[in-house]
Design an enzyme around this catalytic site. Structure first.
Site, short mmCIF file in Angstrom:
data_model
loop_
_atom_site.label_atom_id
_atom_site.label_comp_id
_atom_site.label_asym_id
_atom_site.label_seq_id
_atom_site.Cartn_x
_atom_site.Cartn_y
_atom_site.Cartn_z
N CYS A 1 2.49 0.04 13.19
CA CYS A 1 2.68 -0.52 11.85
C CYS A 1 3.21 0.50 10.88
CB CYS A 1 1.40 -1.12 11.30
SG CYS A 1 0.29 0.07 10.59
N THR B 1 9.61 -7.16 -12.88
CA THR B 1 9.08 -8.53 -12.98
C THR B 1 8.02 -8.76 -11.91
OG1 THR B 1 11.19 -9.28 -13.84
CG2 THR B 1 9.73 -10.98 -12.94
N ASN C 1 -6.15 2.83 10.73
CA ASN C 1 -5.36 1.72 11.24
C ASN C 1 -5.15 1.75 12.74
OD1 ASN C 1 -3.87 4.01 10.04
ND2 ASN C 1 -2.11 3.08 11.02
N GLN D 1 -6.68 -1.08 5.52
CA GLN D 1 -7.25 -1.79 6.67
C GLN D 1 -8.66 -2.30 6.39
OE1 GLN D 1 -5.66 -2.66 9.43
NE2 GLN D 1 -3.79 -1.48 9.14
N SER E 1 -2.86 -3.59 0.68
CA SER E 1 -1.69 -4.43 0.94
C SER E 1 -2.13 -5.81 1.40
CB SER E 1 -0.89 -3.77 2.07
OG SER E 1 0.46 -3.69 1.80
N GLY E 2 -1.56 -6.86 0.81
CA GLY E 2 -2.02 -8.22 1.11
C GLY E 2 -1.80 -8.68 2.53
N HIS E 3 -0.70 -8.22 3.17
CA HIS E 3 -0.36 -8.82 4.47
C HIS E 3 -1.30 -8.39 5.60
CE1 HIS E 3 1.88 -5.35 6.42
NE2 HIS E 3 1.84 -4.93 5.17
N ALA F 1 0.81 -1.21 0.00
CA ALA F 1 0.00 0.00 0.00
C ALA F 1 0.85 1.27 0.00
CB ALA F 1 -0.93 0.00 1.21
C1 LIG Z 1 -3.83 2.45 6.55
C2 LIG Z 1 -2.51 1.94 6.07
N1 LIG Z 1 -2.01 2.40 4.92
C3 LIG Z 1 -0.85 1.97 4.43
C4 LIG Z 1 -0.09 1.04 5.11
C5 LIG Z 1 1.21 0.60 4.52
O1 LIG Z 1 1.17 -0.71 4.07
P1 LIG Z 1 2.55 -1.41 3.59
O2 LIG Z 1 3.50 -1.25 4.73
O3 LIG Z 1 2.17 -2.83 3.37
O4 LIG Z 1 3.01 -0.72 2.38
C6 LIG Z 1 -0.56 0.53 6.36
C7 LIG Z 1 0.18 -0.40 7.20
O5 LIG Z 1 1.30 -0.48 7.34
C8 LIG Z 1 -1.82 0.99 6.83
O6 LIG Z 1 -2.32 0.55 7.97
#
Ligand SMILES: Cc1ncc(COP(=O)(O)O)c(C=O)c1O
Length: 403
Positions: A328, A242, A153, A181, A201-203, A73
């Site tokens: 995070c 890639t 988040n 989120q 973002s997948g994780h 993301a």
């Molecule tokens: C609201 C939001 N946006 C963006 C991100 C960034 O995601 P990433 O670290 O996978 O790029 C996060 C978490 O880290 C998030 O909680």
């Protein structure tokens, strides 16, 4: 039960074994490069990527050709916001966003300010909601983009996306949302919300780290767009490099699984979340929920334990993986910019813990966490002379203890 108990699902989630199973062949057996158009290895990889793209697009209300895979993301936010600022320079230079956005939006906007853009950082109400009329009033002739996160988040606030989308449509400005989120947790439909672009973002929903996407809706308004990464012209030239085939397959699988169990999972997690809050409130007192009671992410609980310093509390909870503020998004130990934007008392900002439940959280883990937190808060308050003073404040000022 695994110790420490993991309650930090806003930071990341484990890969679901069912997702991993779908990914595994693409590491070893079907390892081809989708850009290798001359042989079977490439075709197999390309088919898998295009299958995932179509499935993801369907889940979020976009067209497959408008989904661009990124490393996550942060990259998607940078790609879109910088790309639009650059591509639409002739049309205007004003961007509107929120004070409570993730740093990958806020820092991108700060960089654009240095490049001559004007950015409005809208405030929020005490529960973290944007005021739609304030947004409407902030849109000017030179506004090119509104970027408002779908769900926060830290405090889980889900923004009134349809109302925001309607305003952007009426005012003819692009609407982007960082839905990191929200995707996989609550229904996200770009068409319904009049969204021009979406990052995720997948994780955060049981796919691996390092894969995410930016989705457009070019059917509505096709923006001029400058890519961040140039090279082999993959992803229609928007994001060269890639493709991460196993990651893309995992992203598609994770979103399918999430969509298939979204309602039940949301009900289960919000039930556990509410049970935790009720236990804290009844056993402790001086507990304040940060963020709203409804229109909130089902897995999010952010509470201030008044009279207890958040980092001290966390240190006494070594058997629980939980976070203060926004772990995070930043390695920065500054107090949470989100809680500060709520304009709540300092004591609430510095006593907040964020719990993030997940698909794998059990009732046993919830019981354990509730018990340990209650013990720790009682112990810390008992040894804190400041808490006695605070109790008097709590009794005299109801505002401080009710959300
Ligand atoms: C609201 C939001 N946006 C963006 C991100 C960034 O995601 P990433 O670290 O996978 O790029 C996060 C978490 O880290 C998030 O909680």
């Amino acid at each position: 039960m695994r110790i420490p108990v993991y309650m930090d699902s806003h930071a990341t989630t484990p890969v679901d074994p069912k997702v991993l199973e779908r990914m595994l062949p693409f590491f070893t057996q079907d390892f081809g490069n989708p850009a290798s158009r001359q042989h079977q290895y490439g075709w197999v990889a390309e088919t898998a990527v295009e299958g995932a793209r179509a499935s993801i697009a369907k889940q979020i209300g976009a067209l497959a050709k408008d989904v661009v895979f990124t490393a996550g993301a942060s990259e998607a936010n940078n790609l879109y916001i910088k790309g639009i600022a650059d591509g639409l320079r002739q049309q205007g230079n004003h961007i509107i966003t929120l004070q409570t956005e993730h740093k990958s939006v806020l820092e991108t906007c700060r960089t654009l300010e240095k490049r001559g853009c004007r950015v409005t950082y809208l405030g929020v109400d005490q529960d973290g909601f944007v005021r739609p009329e304030e947004l409407r009033a902030a849109i000017a002739a030179e506004t090119i983009l509104v970027s408002i996160m779908y769900a926060n988040n830290e405090i889980g606030t889900i923004q009134p996306m349809e109302a925001i989308g309607q305003i952007c449509l009426e005012k003819n400005v692009l609407f982007h949302s960082d839905a990191t989120q929200a995707v996989g947790k609550v229904p996200v439909n770009m068409a319904l919300m009049q969204l021009d672009a979406l990052s995720f973002s997948g994780h955060k929903f049981y796919a691996p780290k390092g894969i995410g996407a930016l989705a457009f809706r070019s059917v509505k308004r096709k923006p001029k767009f400058a890519p961040l990464i140039e090279g082999g012209g993959q992803e229609r030239g928007i994001r060269s490099g890639t493709l991460n085939v196993p990651g893309i397959v995992g992203l598609g699988a994770a979103l399918e699984i999430a969509a298939g169990s979204m309602n039940e999972e949301a009900a289960r997690l919000s039930g556990m979340r509410d049970r935790m809050l009720r236990s804290f409130e009844s056993e402790l007192g001086g507990v304040v929920l940060n963020g709203p009671r409804s229109a909130r992410l089902p897995q999010n609980l952010n509470v201030s334990f008044l009279g207890v310093e958040d980092t001290t509390l966390m240190m006494s909870l070594k058997d629980i993986a939980v976070s203060t503020g926004s772990a995070c998004s930043s390695v920065d130990p500054q107090p949470s910019h989100v809680l500060k934007a709520l304009r709540i008392p300092e004591g609430r900002v510095h006593s907040a813990l964020r719990f993030g439940l997940s698909r794998f959280t059990t009732d046993e883990e919830v019981d354990f966490v509730v018990k340990r937190v209650i013990e720790a808060v009682k112990q810390l308050r008992a040894s804190s002379p400041a808490y006695r003073m605070l109790q008097e404040t709590i009794h005299s000022s109801k505002e401080d203890v009710t959300p």
